[in-house]
Design an enzyme around this catalytic site. Structure first.
Site, short mmCIF file in Angstrom:
data_model
loop_
_atom_site.label_atom_id
_atom_site.label_comp_id
_atom_site.label_asym_id
_atom_site.label_seq_id
_atom_site.Cartn_x
_atom_site.Cartn_y
_atom_site.Cartn_z
N GLU A 3 75.15 -27.16 0.20
CA GLU A 3 75.14 -27.06 1.39
C GLU A 3 75.07 -28.53 1.91
O GLU A 3 75.92 -28.73 2.67
CB GLU A 3 74.23 -26.26 2.00
CG GLU A 3 74.13 -26.35 3.50
CD GLU A 3 74.99 -24.82 4.06
OE1 GLU A 3 76.07 -24.65 3.45
OE2 GLU A 3 74.88 -24.63 5.14
N ASP A 4 74.06 -29.06 1.34
CA ASP A 4 73.90 -30.43 2.06
C ASP A 4 74.03 -31.80 1.23
O ASP A 4 73.61 -32.89 1.67
CB ASP A 4 72.07 -30.69 2.53
CG ASP A 4 71.74 -29.46 3.37
OD1 ASP A 4 72.92 -29.00 4.02
OD2 ASP A 4 70.57 -29.11 3.33
#
Ligand code: MN
Length: 488
Positions: A76-77
């Site tokens: 996600e990051d």
């Protein structure tokens, strides 16, 4: 600040050299990927996945779950993709990480209620695919709650509410008492600081008052038990968690004298038979309070919780709650479903560590997981109704009643003979005309109590269920059966 060594130290099962190396390499990957990112408190981002993994290790989960915990925010990051994770750590870990990522992506459009239901639905879907996804999410949430102070007030309240309404009940349903209690107390602190501080003060005062008293009683019980040749593994004083104390106090108009399990004693013994022996010895010494003896060993709570509870008139005639259970029951009360997962992840080693060869293999499919799968098939139907039913059926406390043949019927609290009848068979429900409980005729809207024997009287003369029943039935199964006739 914690390190990967803290995580490894807390792993409950024996790790092979290969799996330990895998955990370390997952840490290195996460550390590199999150390099330069900071948390709101100003600490390095890697502290968050490390703490998530630590929470998972403490609950007793295995290397795959711990690796997924370390990597849970990576796709996600950061630039590292799920494919790379799969190549390095295998399919299972990739599925777990993907599941957690998907759970995190919750659209915040719509009304509060819609967002809530959507959240809940996602949790259940994830649970039915691999329960470990939800365990990682809980560990992640626990650390986010522990660092909630760094966020703006509005966000604190939203996250705390979500934790109290969704995550804590799920932890409870999975039988992870420790995580459930911590999530509740942390939410309580942000949602209702005034009452939180009041309860905190009250609990500390009570603790001080009762400390000596409990210590004295423990000495008496220890002596008595050793005289009767009962081996005691552990005996210790325990106090109630803040939020659950608050909920209970509210029920009793904040009258602290009416809460008997504010503080109590827990006795851990080797075998089930010793639990009952211990109960007998405790009751021989101290008179029990009528109606307060609960045998969750023969009638476990739906989340699998097992223990005997009794409230006694202790020394000086003061009320005191005593809980009696085996070591295995104690582990399961703390780790819940995680304990079962550990078992299927690493069968051989777990046997040595947790169960010492004495206990049978726990059922891999726990009943409610099956139930979830069934519910999943209904997902196409109206979302709102489905979720309402789920909320009531799943989260409320359960009661167990018996058929005259001795079969156990699992029902939500305040269920009626009509709910009971539909649980047996829709035919029984549709033709029910009366009910007998413990041989006595009762009205159909009677609220069944735990342990009662319920006999349903049916008649062929009754063609349809009575639409008035909708006013009092509790289960969604009963409701939908009754409604079917209305539509016709
Ligand atoms: Mn996270």
């Amino acid at each position: 600040m914690i390190t990967i060594e803290d995580v490894l130290k807390n792993v409950k099962m024996k790790l092979s050299a290969k799996n330990e190396a895998l955990i370390r390499s997952a840490y290195e990957l996460a550390n590199k990927a999150h390099q330069g990112q900071k948390r709101k408190l100003g600490e390095d981002y890697i502290q968050h996945p490390l703490n998530t993994a630590l929470n998972l290790a403490k609950v007793g989960l295995g290397y795959q779950t711990i690796i997924a915990g370390l990597l849970h925010d990576v796709p996600e990051d950061t630039k590292v993709t799920l494919d790379e994770i799969e190549k390095k750590f295998g399919h299972d870990v990739a599925v777990l990480v993907d599941g957690v990522t998907k759970l995190g992506k919750i659209k915040l459009r719509g009304t509060k209620e819609e967002i809530y239901l959507e959240n809940l639905r996602k949790m259940f879907l994830a649970m039915a695919t691999d329960i470990r996804v939800v365990l990682i999410k809980l560990a992640d949430r626990l650390h986010n709650m522990e660092t909630l102070g760094a966020l703006p007030k509005e966000k604190q309240i939203r996250i705390a509410r979500e934790t109290l309404e969704i995550f804590a009940p799920i932890a409870n349903r999975l039988g992870i008492g420790d995580i459930k209690g911590r999530l509740e107390d942390l939410s309580f602190k942000y949602l209702d600081p005034k009452n939180y501080n009041y309860i905190l003060k009250l609990s500390r005062e009570q603790h001080k008052l009762r400390k000596k008293y409990i210590a004295k009683t423990i000495i008496v019980l220890k002596k008595q038990l050793s005289r009767e040749k009962i081996r005691v593994i552990e005996i210790y004083g325990r106090s109630k968690r803040l939020y659950s104390l608050f909920v209970k106090l509210k029920r009793y108009n904040m009258d602290i004298k009416k809460v008997y399990d504010l503080a109590g004693i827990r006795i851990i013994v080797p075998e089930i038979v010793n639990c009952y022996e211990t109960l007998g010895i405790v009751h021989k010494k101290y008179r029990p309070l009528v109606g307060r003896i609960k045998d969750y060993i023969s009638l476990p709570k739906p989340n699998g919780y097992q223990s005997i509870h009794t409230t006694i008139f202790g020394p000086e005639g003061k009320f005191l709650e005593i809980q009696i259970r085996t070591k295995k029951m104690d582990n399961e009360a703390e780790f819940g479903i995680a304990a079962h997962w550990v078992y299927s992840e690493q069968k051989k080693t777990l046997k040595d560590i947790f169960f010492r060869n004495k206990v049978k293999v726990p059922k891999e499919e726990i009943m409610w997981v099956k139930q979830l799968r069934e519910w999943q098939n209904d997902l196409g139907k109206d979302n709102q109704e489905f979720m309402e039913g789920l909320r009531i059926d799943f989260f409320k406390n359960r009661i167990f009643a018996f058929t005259p043949m001795g079969d156990i019927i699992d029902l939500p609290e305040e269920a009626t003979p009509i709910d009971f009848a539909y649980k047996i068979h829709s035919e029984v429900g549709d033709h029910a005309t009366g009910a007998r409980i413990n041989e006595r005729i009762v009205p159909l809207d009677y609220k069944i109590k735990n342990g009662e024997v319920v006999e349903i009287i049916t008649s062929r003369d009754r063609k349809n269920p009575n639409q008035d029943w909708l006013r009092f039935v509790k289960t969604s199964a009963a409701k939908s059966h009754i409604r079917k006739f209305r539509k016709k």
